[in-house]
Scaffold this active site. Structure first.
Site, short mmCIF file in Angstrom:
data_model
loop_
_atom_site.label_atom_id
_atom_site.label_comp_id
_atom_site.label_asym_id
_atom_site.label_seq_id
_atom_site.Cartn_x
_atom_site.Cartn_y
_atom_site.Cartn_z
N ASP A 33 0.85 -1.19 0.00
CA ASP A 33 0.00 0.00 0.00
C ASP A 33 0.89 1.24 0.00
O ASP A 33 1.92 1.25 0.68
CB ASP A 33 -0.91 0.01 1.24
CG ASP A 33 -2.18 0.80 1.01
OD1 ASP A 33 -2.09 2.02 0.76
OD2 ASP A 33 -3.28 0.21 1.10
N SER A 127 -16.15 -4.08 -10.37
CA SER A 127 -17.24 -3.26 -9.85
C SER A 127 -18.48 -3.39 -10.70
O SER A 127 -18.42 -3.64 -11.91
CB SER A 127 -16.78 -1.80 -9.85
OG SER A 127 -17.84 -0.90 -9.72
N TYR A 152 -14.20 6.20 -13.60
CA TYR A 152 -13.91 5.09 -12.68
C TYR A 152 -14.44 3.78 -13.25
O TYR A 152 -13.73 2.77 -13.33
CB TYR A 152 -14.53 5.35 -11.30
CG TYR A 152 -14.56 4.12 -10.42
CD1 TYR A 152 -13.40 3.66 -9.82
CD2 TYR A 152 -15.74 3.41 -10.22
CE1 TYR A 152 -13.41 2.52 -9.03
CE2 TYR A 152 -15.75 2.27 -9.44
CZ TYR A 152 -14.59 1.83 -8.85
OH TYR A 152 -14.60 0.69 -8.08
N LYS A 156 -12.51 0.15 -14.78
CA LYS A 156 -12.81 -1.24 -14.41
C LYS A 156 -13.14 -2.07 -15.65
O LYS A 156 -12.74 -3.24 -15.76
CB LYS A 156 -13.96 -1.28 -13.40
CG LYS A 156 -13.62 -0.68 -12.03
CD LYS A 156 -12.48 -1.42 -11.36
CE LYS A 156 -12.21 -0.89 -9.95
NZ LYS A 156 -11.08 -1.58 -9.30
N ASN A 181 -22.00 -2.23 -3.34
CA ASN A 181 -21.64 -1.14 -2.43
C ASN A 181 -21.28 -1.65 -1.04
O ASN A 181 -22.17 -1.95 -0.24
CB ASN A 181 -22.80 -0.14 -2.35
CG ASN A 181 -22.95 0.65 -3.63
OD1 ASN A 181 -23.23 0.08 -4.69
ND2 ASN A 181 -22.77 1.96 -3.55
N LEU A 202 -21.78 7.00 0.73
CA LEU A 202 -22.96 7.37 1.51
C LEU A 202 -22.81 7.10 3.00
O LEU A 202 -23.04 7.99 3.83
CB LEU A 202 -24.19 6.63 0.96
CG LEU A 202 -25.48 6.77 1.77
CD1 LEU A 202 -25.94 8.23 1.78
CD2 LEU A 202 -26.56 5.86 1.19
N TYR A 220 -28.33 13.03 -3.17
CA TYR A 220 -28.19 13.54 -4.53
C TYR A 220 -29.20 12.87 -5.47
O TYR A 220 -29.04 11.72 -5.85
CB TYR A 220 -26.76 13.31 -5.03
CG TYR A 220 -25.75 14.14 -4.29
CD1 TYR A 220 -25.63 15.51 -4.54
CD2 TYR A 220 -24.94 13.57 -3.32
CE1 TYR A 220 -24.71 16.28 -3.86
CE2 TYR A 220 -24.02 14.34 -2.62
CZ TYR A 220 -23.91 15.69 -2.90
OH TYR A 220 -23.01 16.46 -2.20
N PRO A 299 -23.27 14.02 -11.09
CA PRO A 299 -22.71 13.44 -12.32
C PRO A 299 -22.07 12.08 -12.05
O PRO A 299 -21.37 11.89 -11.04
CB PRO A 299 -21.64 14.46 -12.73
CG PRO A 299 -22.07 15.74 -12.11
CD PRO A 299 -22.72 15.35 -10.81
#
Length: 341
Positions: A33, A127, A152, A156, A181, A202, A220, A299
């Protein structure tokens, strides 16, 4: 000697939980990392849970020479779980070049080095964003991938294509885990989601609002074609998700020579919850009333997506175990532990 598994991004949110689950399953995880989007306190939390040190290399995965030094120092690495990536959908819309450089550059460097060291097993952190805005729900692994709604998501999609091509050319056997998620924290409250700065996800924004760190929570979009107008997502407890990686690693290591070179699995609960449902459930389990503001669409957000998790259940033998309420309760417990630290 236990089997060594290299975990890139192993100090991150999902990576740290995967390191714990790998170790408890009898593997020897090795963390790589650069702490660009994680903190060393996560490593301390991992070691506190496990009661032992975990090998840690502070390097950038896009640095092939640094990666070579890890493989040279840790002979006989049997497999790799590749988490290391920038991960915020909204940020990727603003900083697309950074996402393409980091997410694809690190993957290419990793593939180059594991090819040199002849590592034959790779689990990739993909994802549900690869599905774009799906035509039908829930999405299965056979659901066509459409144009990604964010850079993003595009990284993926591209990464999956790269891995498929490399595997077909004799590269590592690969399992692509398309997950939804992740939320929640380890039951010990020693590791959890630890966003640097303002959270992009979130649940940490919810818990920070409940703790008084944030003045308000903005939802949003309230005009989507969903039961209450807010986005729908499939929220999976992070420990459940971490366990899926352990199962995937074992599947790769046990694979017969004629096994598929690349397999894809959705990892989710198979249930969709709206953002407002998550907010209300958190208020119920925590007893905290949130200051919620209804805002415009953001967006890059997909209106609704959740998994068909049948394939993971039937072929991996993996199913989630934790309810939304319990996941949110663990997130609140983690936030409270952070306040005491």
């Amino acid at each position: 000697m236990s089997t060594k598994i290299l975990v890139t991004g192993g100090a991150g949110y999902i990576g740290s939980h995967a390191v714990v689950e790998l170790s408890q399953a009898g593997y020897q995880p090795i963390i790589v990392d650069n702490f660009n989007n994680s903190q060393e306190s996560a490593v301390a939390g991992i070691e506190s849970i496990l009661g032992k040190k975990v090998p840690l290399y502070r390097i950038d995965c896009a640095d092939a020479e640094a990666l070579r030094s890890v493989f040279a120092a840790e002979p006989d690495i049997a497999g790799v779980i590749h988490f290391a990536a920038f991960k915020a959908v909204g940020e990727s819309v603003q900083k697309p070049l950074a996402y393409y450089q980091n997410n694809l550059g690190s993957l290419l460097a990793l593939l180059t080095v594991i090819g040199e060291f002849k590592v034959q097993s790779l689990v990739f952190s993909s994802s549900c964003t690869v599905y774009g805005i799906p035509d039908a729900l829930p999405v299965t692994e056979a659901t066509p991938t459409k144009k990604a709604n964010s850079p993003y998501g595009a990284t993926k999609q591209m990464a999956e294509d790269i891995l498929t091509d490399v595997a077909a050319a004799g590269g590592p056997r690969t399992i692509l885990l398309r997950y939804f998620n992740p939320i929640g924290a380890h039951e010990s409250a020693k590791i959890g989601e630890l966003p640097l700065g303002v959270p992009n996800n979130l649940v940490p924004f919810i818990t920070q609002t409940a703790a008084g760190i944030r003045e308000k929570l903005t939802v949003y979009g309230t005009d989507y074609d969903t039961p209450d107008g807010s986005c729908i997502r499939d929220y999976i407890h992070v420990v459940d998700l971490a366990k899926a990686h352990v199962v995937a690693v074992q599947r790769l290591l046990d694979a017969q020579p004629d096994a598929a070179q690349v397999e894809t699995f959705n990892v989710g609960t198979g249930r969709g919850n709206t953002v407002l449902e998550v907010v209300h459930t958190f208020e119920e389990v925590s007893g905290q009333k949130l200051n919620v503001e209804l805002g415009p669409r953001r967006p890059g957000d997909v209106p609704a997506i959740y998994a068909d998790a049948t394939k993971a259940a039937t072929e991996l033998g993996f199913e989630t175990e934790t309810t939304l309420a319990d996941s949110l309760a663990s997130a609140w417990k983690w936030q409270q532990a952070l306040a005491k630290a």
